[in-house]
Write an enzyme that holds these catalytic residues in place. Structure first.
Site, PDB file in Angstrom:
ATOM      1  N   MET A 199       0.851  -1.197   0.000  1.00 13.66           N
ATOM      2  CA  MET A 199       0.000   0.000   0.000  1.00 13.66           C
ATOM      3  C   MET A 199       0.881   1.239   0.000  1.00 13.66           C
ATOM      4  O   MET A 199       1.734   1.397   0.871  1.00 13.66           O
ATOM      5  CB  MET A 199      -0.943  -0.019   1.207  1.00 13.66           C
ATOM      6  CG  MET A 199      -2.007  -1.116   1.108  1.00 13.66           C
ATOM      7  SD  MET A 199      -3.052  -1.267   2.578  1.00 13.66           S
ATOM      8  CE  MET A 199      -1.986  -2.277   3.638  1.00 13.66           C
ATOM      9  N   ALA A 200       0.672   2.084  -0.998  1.00 21.18           N
ATOM     10  CA  ALA A 200       1.512   3.277  -1.167  1.00 21.18           C
ATOM     11  C   ALA A 200       1.416   4.181   0.055  1.00 21.18           C
ATOM     12  O   ALA A 200       0.337   4.451   0.567  1.00 21.18           O
ATOM     13  CB  ALA A 200       1.087   4.041  -2.423  1.00 21.18           C
ATOM     14  N   CYS A 221      -1.805  -0.645 -10.207  1.00 14.43           N
ATOM     15  CA  CYS A 221      -2.051   0.663  -9.612  1.00 14.43           C
ATOM     16  C   CYS A 221      -2.972   1.478 -10.525  1.00 14.43           C
ATOM     17  O   CYS A 221      -2.671   1.696 -11.698  1.00 14.43           O
ATOM     18  CB  CYS A 221      -0.753   1.426  -9.383  1.00 14.43           C
ATOM     19  SG  CYS A 221      -1.045   3.042  -8.620  1.00 14.43           S
ATOM     20  N   GLY A 235      -5.417  -6.155   2.447  1.00 11.35           N
ATOM     21  CA  GLY A 235      -4.894  -4.805   2.314  1.00 11.35           C
ATOM     22  C   GLY A 235      -5.476  -3.857   3.338  1.00 11.35           C
ATOM     23  O   GLY A 235      -5.047  -3.793   4.484  1.00 11.35           O
TER      24      GLY A 235
END
Length: 331
Positions: free
Chosen positions: A21-22, A105, A229
């Protein structure tokens, strides 16, 4: 018992993977996930250009703790030349066990550079890019993708097979299209089609928010592992809940507020060690909000954390919140 499985020669001890996760999946976050039982953790996505130009912030993102193995480092890029150069750097200069290529993404600033989910429109490009990386590195290569660009362009099976034929050692797929972002529902039916088509390990991702849903995905999709996530944000305890449920069929009691806050403080401590207090404390504010989310009367504490700049000030606010919360319970 939870089954161990392999990505080529890398043994993953259980069927629970934490998604990259960015802005979140740094070494501090990954280590907390490991402590709560994640079988595999994945670094937040890293730009091929950032690696090639030896950008300091980018190189710092590739710091790996000796205790977080097995772990995977994710890269993204739009051209074969730059992606291969970045992958070679990761291969030669990091202790990552696995190199993961981002093909999922959905954000425009990534897709407009022909990176991330833009690949989903062209199985031939997926084959070409994955093969080029595989041929130039020693570490096993995996890919993470989505089901498709939008509902009119879903090439999930073709794209996954292209990656497999190019030499990828595993595929992870989020059951949403690029257009969906994180809205609507993940399509587990498409994930099952992909799982049935592949002979390499397949990791299912999307809408796994409880231990029961993790087991349901494993059973219905037939995947090698589940990827979790957003459900982990502020709640890494869910990883322990899932692994315990897969092992025993039993549900653990939820964490107490005090236990959740203790985990929150531990993650901040690790982040300060990793990045220094000046960077870590402001960066951690969003994480602190996740940890406190859903706890009654926590809004004021969340707001106060946004105004402080030291680790000790955050600790004091969290301790004060727990004390007040527990005193109300005693009444």
């Amino acid at each position: 018992m939870s089954k161990s499985w392999k990505i080529r020669d890398v043994v993953i001890p259980n069927q629970v993977v934490v998604a990259p996760m960015a802005g979140i999946s740094n070494a501090a976050f990954r280590m907390v996930c490991k402590q709560f039982g994640a079988g595999l953790v994945v670094c937040e996505m890293i730009s091929d250009h950032g690696i090639i130009y030896r950008n300091k912030k980018t190189l710092d993102m590739m710091k790996i703790d000796p205790n977080e193995h097995p772990m995977s480092l994710q890269i993204f890029g739009g051209s074969e030349e730059t992606l291969v150069e970045a992958a070679r750097y990761v291969d030669d200069n990091t202790h990552a066990d696995i190199i993961n290529i981002n093909m999922g993404c959905p954000v425009p600033k990534v897709t407009k550079t022909d990176s991330g989910a833009k690949w989903l429109l062209d199985p031939d490009k997926i084959y070409q890019m994955v093969k080029a990386v595989v041929n130039n590195v020693q570490k096993p290569v995996t890919v993470k993708m989505r089901t498709g660009w939008d509902e009119d362009h879903i090439y999930a099976v073709e794209n996954a097979l292209a990656a497999q034929e190019a030499g990828a050692c595993a595929v992870a797929m989020h059951g949403r299209t690029r257009k969906q972002l994180y809205t609507g529902h993940a399509d587990w039916g498409i994930l099952k089609e992909v799982s049935d088509a592949l002979t390499i390990p397949f990791v299912g991702n999307g809408d796994v928010t409880t231990p029961q849903l993790a087991k349901k995905m494993l059973d219905e999709v037939g995947c090698s592992a589940v990827m979790v996530g957003r459900a982990v944000l502020g709640n890494p305890w869910i990883l322990k809940e899932i692994t315990h449920y897969l092992d025993t069929g039993e549900l653990l009691a939820p964490q107490t507020v005090e236990e959740r806050v203790t985990t929150c403080k531990e993650q901040l401590r690790k982040l300060v060690e990793l990045k220094g207090e000046k960077i870590a404390v402001p960066e951690f504010r969003r994480q602190a909000a996740y940890y406190l989310k859903g706890i009654p009367r926590s809004a004021r504490t969340r707001a106060k954390i946004n105004d402080v700049w030291t680790q000790q000030e955050v600790y004091n606010l969290l301790d004060d919140f727990v004390e007040k919360f527990e005193s109300k319970l005693d009444k």
